[in-house]
Design an enzyme around this catalytic site. Structure first.
Site, short mmCIF file in Angstrom:
data_model
loop_
_atom_site.label_atom_id
_atom_site.label_comp_id
_atom_site.label_asym_id
_atom_site.label_seq_id
_atom_site.Cartn_x
_atom_site.Cartn_y
_atom_site.Cartn_z
N CYS A 187 47.29 81.25 -24.65
CA CYS A 187 48.41 82.15 -24.32
C CYS A 187 47.70 83.51 -24.36
O CYS A 187 47.08 83.92 -25.40
CB CYS A 187 49.45 81.92 -25.11
N CYS A 199 54.55 79.68 -32.41
CA CYS A 199 54.37 81.28 -31.93
C CYS A 199 54.93 82.33 -32.97
O CYS A 199 56.06 82.17 -33.21
CB CYS A 199 54.92 81.47 -30.32
N ASN A 233 71.39 103.43 -19.71
CA ASN A 233 70.36 102.65 -20.18
C ASN A 233 70.02 101.62 -18.89
O ASN A 233 70.41 100.45 -18.81
CB ASN A 233 70.82 102.01 -21.19
N CYS A 244 63.25 101.80 -20.51
CA CYS A 244 62.30 100.81 -20.73
C CYS A 244 60.84 100.91 -19.84
O CYS A 244 59.99 100.38 -20.06
CB CYS A 244 62.58 99.25 -20.82
#
Length: 393
Positions: A26, A102, A325, A352
């Protein structure tokens, strides 16, 4: 499935040692081998360079995350074979890679993944084979609230998968008592997406995300930031900016389940939230009612709402502060123009994507960036959240 456990002490050294990454299984956390302090420094440099033309007057210190246990939502692809499923990702040949250990997942998620795998093995349902376009189980989505409560969503291909999971819901609830919300989503098409349009609830309706000041309600298709700790920091920073500018009438565009609006609400402040998702708006209304907040939440397109209601001739009272946003594409030319010509005194923009933020800021020269702050919502990746406070010149 044999995995190498992560070293708990690795966080003390600003690194997260991951066996999956080291074995090449990964590579999602592309920066995991970079010390966390250097990750922050590199993100600050890139973000400041990207927003150089906007020239923020003040850069506040970056709000950092931890290096592990920060992700509140797992999007697990189902692989393997019937009675021997893997939960994690699919490799380049579409074979399942099991990631149940994970280290970036919240501990409550990490603990429940083996239980979910055993449950799915017991159903006998076949994982979906992307190459052959056959099979049933596609994804399992798990969201964890700070309380430890969970929302679990199974994504299947056909009605048969839904029927099998529905028939076994009793044993599932016994296996995972913390699962306050359980649903099955149907995704019959062969598409590179994570969910379909049809959702059947097996238990509950919404997951209560108990934050420091506000409880938000997440329904299966609601959006919420993936890092709870950093999301709380972001909400508190925006609320502090709104208080500092003494906003009396606030709009929260792209409000989602109402996080910014509810954090910023006050006894003398009128708050309006706008969001295209009707589910999210219903969740925001529930939170507002629980808090006793007199806020207005409307389902609709943010750009269309702003264009229609920023004109002085409308009956809606004009805001003195607007929060936006948007998704990664930004607010775009139309909403930028509506705000640029609005006369609104302050805008708070949470983004973002600094690249689309820079483009939108260039479209609004009437505003200067008074303050900016990075929020490291996504450690071990190049992604970040940045919020800016704009003041009309």
């Amino acid at each position: 499935m044999t995995t190498l456990p992560l070293t708990p002490a690795s966080a003390d050294h600003g690194r997260l040692h991951c066996g999956y990454f080291e074995r090449g299984e990964c590579r999602s956390c592309a920066l995991i081998e970079t010390p966390y302090g250097q990750q922050i420094t590199d993100k600050e440099s890139w973000c400041r360079e990207t927003l150089a033309e906007a020239a923020p007057r003040i850069w506040l210190p970056t709000f950092a995350s931890g290096v592990r246990d920060f992700r509140n939502r797992a999007k697990l692809a189902v692989g393997g074979s019937a009675c021997h499923v893997t939960l994690g990702i699919l490799d380049q040949e579409f074979h399942g890679v099991d990631l149940r250990d994970c280290g970036i997942q919240a501990p409550a998620i990490r603990a429940v993944i083996p239980v979910l795998a055993d449950f799915l093995d017991g159903t006998g349902l076949e994982p979906y084979d992307v190459s052959a376009r056959r099979g049933e189980l596609k994804f399992v989505h798990v969201t964890a609230a700070p309380s430890g409560e969970l929302m679990i969503r199974f994504v299947v291909r056909t009605q048969h998968g839904l029927d099998v999971l529905r028939s076994r819901k009793g044993p599932l609830f016994e296996l995972i008592p913390a699962a306050s919300v359980v649903s099955v989503n149907l995704l019959p098409e062969h598409k590179a997406v994570l969910e379909g349009n049809r959702e059947e609830m097996l238990r509950g309706e919404s997951l209560r995300m108990n934050l420091d000041r506000v409880d938000l309600h997440l329904r299966p298709q609601s959006f919420f930031q993936t890092n709870t700790h950093v999301a709380i920091g972001l909400y508190n920073q925006v609320a502090a900016w709104v208080d500092a500018v003494e906003a009396s009438n606030l709009w929260d565009l792209y409000c989602g389940v109402g996080g910014f609006a509810l954090y910023c609400a006050g006894p003398t402040r009128r708050v309006t939230g706008v969001e295209v998702s009707e589910q999210a708006i219903e969740s925001a209304k529930v939170s507002a009612a629980e808090l006793g907040i007199d806020a207005r939440f409307l389902a609709g397109d943010a750009t269309e709402f702003a264009e229609a209601n920023l004109a002085a001739s409308t009956g809606v009272e004009r805001p003195d502060c607007v929060i936006v946003n948007p998704p990664r594409r930004g607010i775009g030319a139309r909403l930028s123009a509506a705000l640029e010509n609005s006369g609104v005194e302050h805008i708070v923009y949470s983004s973002c994507n600094p690249v689309s933020l820079a483009k939108d800021l260039a479209r609004m020269p009437a505003y200067e960036v008074a303050q900016a702050r990075i929020f490291d919502m996504f450690p071990h990746t190049k992604h970040l959240e940045v919020a800016v406070l704009l003041q009309r010149r």
